[in-house]
Design a protein around this motif. Structure first.
Motif, PDB file in Angstrom:
ATOM      1  N   TYR A   2      19.617  35.246  14.101  1.00 53.87           N
ATOM      2  CA  TYR A   2      20.555  35.632  12.975  1.00 53.87           C
ATOM      3  C   TYR A   2      20.331  34.632  11.981  1.00 53.87           C
ATOM      4  O   TYR A   2      19.674  33.313  12.185  1.00 53.87           O
ATOM      5  N   SER A  31      18.113  31.054  16.387  1.00 53.52           N
ATOM      6  CA  SER A  31      18.947  31.554  17.941  1.00 53.52           C
ATOM      7  C   SER A  31      20.061  30.577  18.074  1.00 53.52           C
ATOM      8  O   SER A  31      20.341  29.671  17.659  1.00 53.52           O
ATOM      9  N   ALA A  32      20.296  30.489  19.492  1.00 52.46           N
ATOM     10  CA  ALA A  32      21.556  29.882  19.819  1.00 52.46           C
ATOM     11  C   ALA A  32      21.391  28.406  19.940  1.00 52.46           C
ATOM     12  O   ALA A  32      22.149  27.712  19.681  1.00 52.46           O
ATOM     13  N   SER A  33      20.146  28.066  20.367  1.00 49.63           N
ATOM     14  CA  SER A  33      19.960  26.664  20.267  1.00 49.63           C
ATOM     15  C   SER A  33      18.923  26.285  19.755  1.00 49.63           C
ATOM     16  O   SER A  33      18.474  24.869  19.489  1.00 49.63           O
ATOM     17  N   SER A 102      27.468  26.450  17.604  1.00 51.81           N
ATOM     18  CA  SER A 102      25.985  26.333  18.466  1.00 51.81           C
ATOM     19  C   SER A 102      25.352  25.146  18.075  1.00 51.81           C
ATOM     20  O   SER A 102      25.178  24.618  16.906  1.00 51.81           O
TER      21      SER A 102
ATOM     22  N   GLY B 328      26.536  36.227  21.917  1.00 55.40           N
ATOM     23  CA  GLY B 328      25.049  36.047  22.152  1.00 55.40           C
ATOM     24  C   GLY B 328      24.485  34.994  21.121  1.00 55.40           C
ATOM     25  O   GLY B 328      23.763  34.214  21.637  1.00 55.40           O
ATOM     26  N   TYR B 329      25.356  34.381  19.993  1.00 54.34           N
ATOM     27  CA  TYR B 329      24.894  33.589  19.168  1.00 54.34           C
ATOM     28  C   TYR B 329      25.118  32.084  19.733  1.00 54.34           C
ATOM     29  O   TYR B 329      24.644  31.212  19.175  1.00 54.34           O
ATOM     30  N   LEU B 330      25.995  32.218  20.621  1.00 52.87           N
ATOM     31  CA  LEU B 330      26.014  30.807  21.469  1.00 52.87           C
ATOM     32  C   LEU B 330      25.569  30.561  22.946  1.00 52.87           C
ATOM     33  O   LEU B 330      25.745  29.871  23.698  1.00 52.87           O
ATOM     34  N   ALA B 331      24.817  31.791  23.100  1.00 55.85           N
ATOM     35  CA  ALA B 331      24.161  31.876  24.442  1.00 55.85           C
ATOM     36  C   ALA B 331      22.689  32.001  24.550  1.00 55.85           C
ATOM     37  O   ALA B 331      21.970  32.954  24.354  1.00 55.85           O
ATOM     38  N   PRO B 332      22.029  30.561  24.472  1.00 55.91           N
ATOM     39  CA  PRO B 332      20.540  30.623  24.585  1.00 55.91           C
ATOM     40  C   PRO B 332      20.071  31.092  25.944  1.00 55.91           C
ATOM     41  O   PRO B 332      20.673  30.820  27.058  1.00 55.91           O
TER      42      PRO B 332
END
Lengths: 130, 422
Positions: A2, A31-33, A102, B328-332
């Motif tokens: 995103y 992405s998340a990380s 994040s 989802g945006y916090l879950a790699p």
């Protein structure tokens, strides 16, 4: 994946008789990380003779983000908005805003911080601001 | 089982849902330490200097203590020593805050020498800023020493400081041992995988499912205090899986410091399994994951993160999908599993395998000699032998870390050089 707009402001301290601040906004696909892609950047400098209050900080961020062509959520450090609760900061902006959660959002802010800090140093050297 | 009353002061205009979550967590913590919650007091106001909550609310609290025969009061908010003194004087019962409660839990669960030292260190760090004030409050009337010119306030503080430095020294030594052990394990061809996540997410249950071994599993916070490590083999790759202490929101820095040696197992891992309970409401999962990201941000080195969304058997598939969209945006690299029902474990193992540090392939041939055989035995220990052919020479296909491959190449060269010179 995103998109976010990471924002950071450098120089919120008195320098001589003025506050010389630089705000940097960077668009990123994350992405998340991890950061997947760094997109546009916009840098704006601001001069003020007194300490910036919350309204002025909001104005600086909005002005800088306005120069970008991407529409995404602004991510800014809680401390930049004087540790206000997130809901209060959200209603002060015309665009969606959030505090970093994040790892990638924090990395994004770190990038914006490097941009604003180095731009400010460059400007100070170029214009001989003391 | 002691009767306790929980108290929370909430800032006016603060997020109510968030406050409620925090309050429930305090309740959960109290239950974990075998307390029976018999009453709750909540007040919306800015902190009071004397008692944290307002005078009227203190009166209310006193009445509630009498009515419910409570023996302890637990505050969510951090209390300074004056506040603890004032409230306990007014209520005539023991008063503690959330951090002291966590320390109590840790103290009851600590079994080994190291965990006892860690708990004592955390307790001393908590006590240090209060030491001076505590003594002066308790000995208000007394003047120690000859003609009242002496003082034991300083000496009490000094004692605490001395003890802290002694414990730090002891823990430092055990930390060095840990580091040496970790390097040794890496050298032995093990990849390090650590389980991390908010407390009570089901890390120990997952650990048990993955390694098929019994470790204590209970539905309460902080069941695991010391890391447990076991070996695990996935697709012939050997790794060490470590179960660690759970994270909690607003964990003060002195507490993180005290448990650093425990958490370092997480921060130095090659792959981190970030476990979350998917059956909880999405905002709560989001909050807990954000706390984990926050702790990772401060400490993490170069590790891959896999988000293990546990307890999926408790909700429907649609709900799982909805939660995934929301968090989802916090879950790699999310993997949905149920450790209890052993569902999704194979997918998780496959994902762990994919995220392990990349190994290189090498085909090498060694002379059929004693030295050659010792290299073969070393390679069996360090890496993965896909194929081996014992003919006039030993030909083998191996897969191992970069350092091992380079060492194997140079050994191959050395052995052939020495055999040709003979």
């Amino acid at each position: 994946m995103y998109n976010i707009i990471a924002v950071d402001i450098s120089g919120r301290h008195l320098m001589g008789e003025q506050y010389f601040m630089v705000c940097a906004a960077v668009t990123l696909s994350v992405s998340a990380s991890q950061i997947r892609r760094v997109g546009e950047m916009n840098i704006k400098s601001f001069n003020r003779d007194r300490a910036p209050d919350v309204d002025y900080v909001v104005q600086m961020i909005e002005d800088t983000v306005d120069g970008l062509n991407t529409d995404a959520t602004i991510v800014v450090e809680k401390g930049d908005l004087y540790n206000q609760p997130e809901w209060l900061s959200k209603i002060m902006f015309s665009q969606d805003l959030k505090y970093p959660e994040s790892l990638s959002e924090r990395l994004g802010i770190e990038i914006a911080h490097h941009v604003s800090l180095s731009s400010r140093r460059l400007l100070i050297r170029k214009f001989g601001i003391e | 089982m002691k009767n306790v009353i929980l108290v929370q002061r909430r800032d006016p205009r603060s997020d109510d849902e968030d406050n409620q979550i925090k309050f429930l967590e305090l309740e959960e913590l109290a239950r974990s330490n075998d307390y029976r919650v018999v009453g709750e007091v909540i007040q919306y106001r800015f902190p009071d200097r004397k008692c944290q909550i307002g005078q009227g609310k203190v009166e209310e609290l006193i009445a509630l203590i009498r009515e419910k025969a409570a023996e302890k009061v637990i505050f969510y908010n951090q209390l300074n020593s004056t506040q603890i003194y004032n409230i306990s004087e007014a209520c005539q019962c023991e008063v503690i805050d959330k951090f002291q409660l966590i320390l109590e839990i840790f103290a009851t669960r600590a079994t080994t020498n190291r965990s006892k030292l860690q708990v004592e260190l955390a307790q001393l760090r908590y006590e240090l800023p209060k030491a001076r004030m505590l003594v002066s409050l308790l000995k208000k009337e007394e003047r120690p020493g000859f003609m009242g010119l002496g003082g034991y306030e300083d000496s009490y503080e000094q004692d605490i400081k001395k003890r802290i430095s002694r414990i730090n020294k002891e823990l430092g030594a055990s930390l060095r041992d840990d580091e040496a052990l970790r390097t040794f394990r890496h050298e032995k061809g093990f990849s390090l995988v650590a389980l991390a996540g908010y407390t009570n997410a089901g890390k120990s249950t997952l650990f048990r499912t993955l390694v098929h071994e019994d470790v204590p599993v209970e539905n309460m916070l902080f069941t695991t205090l010391l890391p447990t490590t076991r070996s695990l083999t996935i697709n012939k790759r050997r790794m060490l899986l470590t179960d660690t202490v759970g994270f909690i929101e607003d964990l003060p820095h002195w507490m993180v410091d005290a448990f650093r040696s425990t958490l370092e197992g997480v921060f130095l891992a090659d792959v981190i399994l970030l476990v979350a309970d998917i059956s909880e409401p999405a905002p709560l999962i989001r909050k807990k994951l954000a706390v984990c990201h926050d702790i990772f941000w401060e400490q993490l080195e170069n590790a891959s993160i896999i988000t293990v969304l546990n307890k999926a058997d408790r909700i429907s598939e649609e709900q799982v999908q909805m939660r995934l969209d929301q968090i989802g945006y916090l879950a790699p690299n999310p993997v949905v599993i149920s450790a209890k029902a052993s569902f999704g474990i194979d997918t998780l193992k496959e994902t762990i395998f994919q995220k392990l540090p990349i190994w290189e392939y090498l085909r090498l041939s060694l002379p059929m000699s004693e030295e050659g055989m010792s290299v073969v035995s070393w390679l069996f220990d360090e890496g993965l032998v896909h194929n081996i052919d014992y003919g006039d020479t030993i030909v083998m296909d191996i897969e191992a870390r970069h350092e091992i491959i380079s060492r194997a190449e140079s050994l191959e060269q050395e052995l052939w050089d020495s055999s040709s010179s003979l």
